[in-house]
Design an enzyme around this catalytic site. Structure first.
Site, short mmCIF file in Angstrom:
data_model
loop_
_atom_site.label_atom_id
_atom_site.label_comp_id
_atom_site.label_asym_id
_atom_site.label_seq_id
_atom_site.Cartn_x
_atom_site.Cartn_y
_atom_site.Cartn_z
N LYS B 170 21.38 90.40 63.98
CA LYS B 170 22.43 89.47 64.30
C LYS B 170 23.95 89.85 64.17
O LYS B 170 24.88 89.55 65.10
CB LYS B 170 22.44 88.25 63.14
CG LYS B 170 23.30 87.25 63.05
CD LYS B 170 23.14 86.28 64.33
CE LYS B 170 23.96 84.96 64.34
NZ LYS B 170 24.18 83.94 63.64
N LYS B 238 34.07 86.20 60.20
CA LYS B 238 33.38 86.36 59.17
C LYS B 238 32.06 87.43 59.57
O LYS B 238 31.81 88.47 59.02
CB LYS B 238 32.68 85.23 58.58
CG LYS B 238 31.93 85.67 57.18
CD LYS B 238 30.92 84.56 56.95
CE LYS B 238 29.80 84.91 57.74
NZ LYS B 238 28.49 83.96 57.36
#
Lengths: 295, 295
Positions: B170, B238
């Site tokens: 990811k 983030k």
């Protein structure tokens, strides 16, 4: 149609071949005589100078390494313009600076010769298959004429704006390709270092927003350490310098393209300029103190 | 199967809905009560605490903003682990640091509970359509069980390695997406500044090696100045920090990801953190002294 073709390199030779196959009368010139003879066997007529090409052609196509080569072939002693008739068209498929394309367009207009900058993408494979993408800059009528000729060697021919616009789109193309290669190099390096099953990872990455042609084509070659060109690092470096120069003239900073160009230069510094541009991962590996030849 | 589902946000709510539709008994918990009631209308059973979810479920799925949220929900007072039976499975679909995923896996293993990190890509649209791509890290048997459950909400579920590997893939995904957005921003900015017909240019760029999902999806939105999320700049920031941290732990420098993260931070500094991540072109425009609201 009577077509002149100058520059029978990796791209030019198969392109000229497609024009012969399409039924045109094609007169070819190239610095090395052997390439001319190969095209003669395929049905082209060999010329002994660019001037002779200009004498026999209504449309002259050039596919050359850089701007000075195009300048010399068109305007030099024994060049195309010593013989080319007014009303003719020059189509330059080389990748050169947009400002050079605009300059050629202006100088040819003075001689009543139309000019289209028509750089191509798709590489040697696309040239051989006749499936190149051609991005054309110039006046509408000239672009229409150029497109009709280049259709024989292309899957797509698109008019993208005035003289120089084709080269600007090619510059954007080369920025995107280099950037996508650099990002794939960083992502693949992270995965290789962390015990992830990279083949499985590539499948899922290619299924979402991260998908790209570069991820699909170049990541497996990075994993296999297959850096046989393809498109050479040295040529991509030349094209990135064109992009940076075009951006500077447009008064826009492109910071990522700047950094990427330096990484590509680092590859050349280390002696890898003759490899495929996917070898950019080696620059990242060297930067990180890894041996790029045994990852 | 008895499935617990915690975190009914933009991604979680439609994912939980698909699990209900697939015929599972789904017990849901969320901080805001309204989301629980919406899922109850769809056939789920509402819980009053994570502990109550743990009590009723064999598999617990979490979809939460960040590691501390997952930690609190699993191990906090009134958390899932106060009631979850040994032999159960926790599947975390949040995007968090790989090291946090490995930590959760180890702490759950001590309680005889299996753990799979299973971050997803595909965004809200993929969650609603049930076509997410899921990258799973963990032990083979646990990943098989997780995949069987998540199939109801995904087009692809792939096992990419041990605990944490899902999060590493990811992270790589978010690096690639951010990098491709940044390169499209540079290329589009150059074309916009130079009078090129950008729509025509995008067609030809998407036909070759420069093609990417980001070029296809985000470039038209940049041209239309449509920055309605989609995926918010703040969240991508983030995720990029997770990627940089993971790379540092893997002892690898990723210079482009570093620069791109700073450009994303610049967007947030300028108050654009709530926009879609395609708004990165505004950071480049500000850098170049252009007004990003009237290009």
């Amino acid at each position: 149609m009577n077509i002149g073709f100058i520059g029978l390199g990796v791209m030019g030779a198969p392109m000229a071949g497609h024009l012969v196959d399409a039924g045109h009368n094609v007169v070819v010139f190239n610095r090395s005589r052997a390439k001319i003879e190969q095209l003669e066997l395929r049905g082209a007529v060999g010329a002994t100078s660019p001037a002779q090409v200009g004498e026999k052609a209504d449309v002259v196509i050039t596919v050359l390494p850089d701007s000075p080569d195009v300048d010399e072939v068109l305007f030099g002693a024994g060049g195309v313009l010593t013989a080319l008739r007014p009303g003719s068209l020059v189509v330059d498929c080389s990748t050169i600076a947009p400002e050079s394309a605009r300059d050629f367009a202006a100088r040819l207009a003075d001689r009543d010769v139309a000019f289209v900058d028509a750089p191509v993408s798709g590489g040697e494979a696309g040239a051989v298959a006749g499936t190149l993408a051609v991005m054309m800059g110039g006046e509408k009528d000239a672009v229409r004429r150029a497109g009709e000729v280049l259709d024989a060697t292309a899957a797509t021919t698109v008019h993208v704006g005035p003289a120089g616009a084709g080269q600007l789109v090619k510059a954007a193309n080369q920025m995107l390709v280099a950037g996508n290669i650099a990002m794939v190099a960083e992502a693949v390096s992270l995965l290789l270092r962390t015990g992830v099953e990279v083949d499985a990872a590539l499948t899922v990455l290619n299924g979402g927003l991260a998908a790209s042609k570069v991820l699909e084509v170049k990541a497996p070659k990075m994993l296999a350490r297959d850096f046989v060109p393809g498109f050479r690092v040295d040529l991509h470096h030349k094209d990135l310098k064109i992009a940076l120069s075009a951006a500077e003239q447009a008064r826009i900073a492109v910071p990522l393209t700047g950094v990427i160009t330096q990484l590509v230069q680092a590859l050349r510094s280390a002696g890898d300029g003759g490899l495929d541009h996917g070898a950019l991962i080696k620059a990242l590996e060297r930067l990180n103190g890894m041996s790029p030849d045994s990852p």
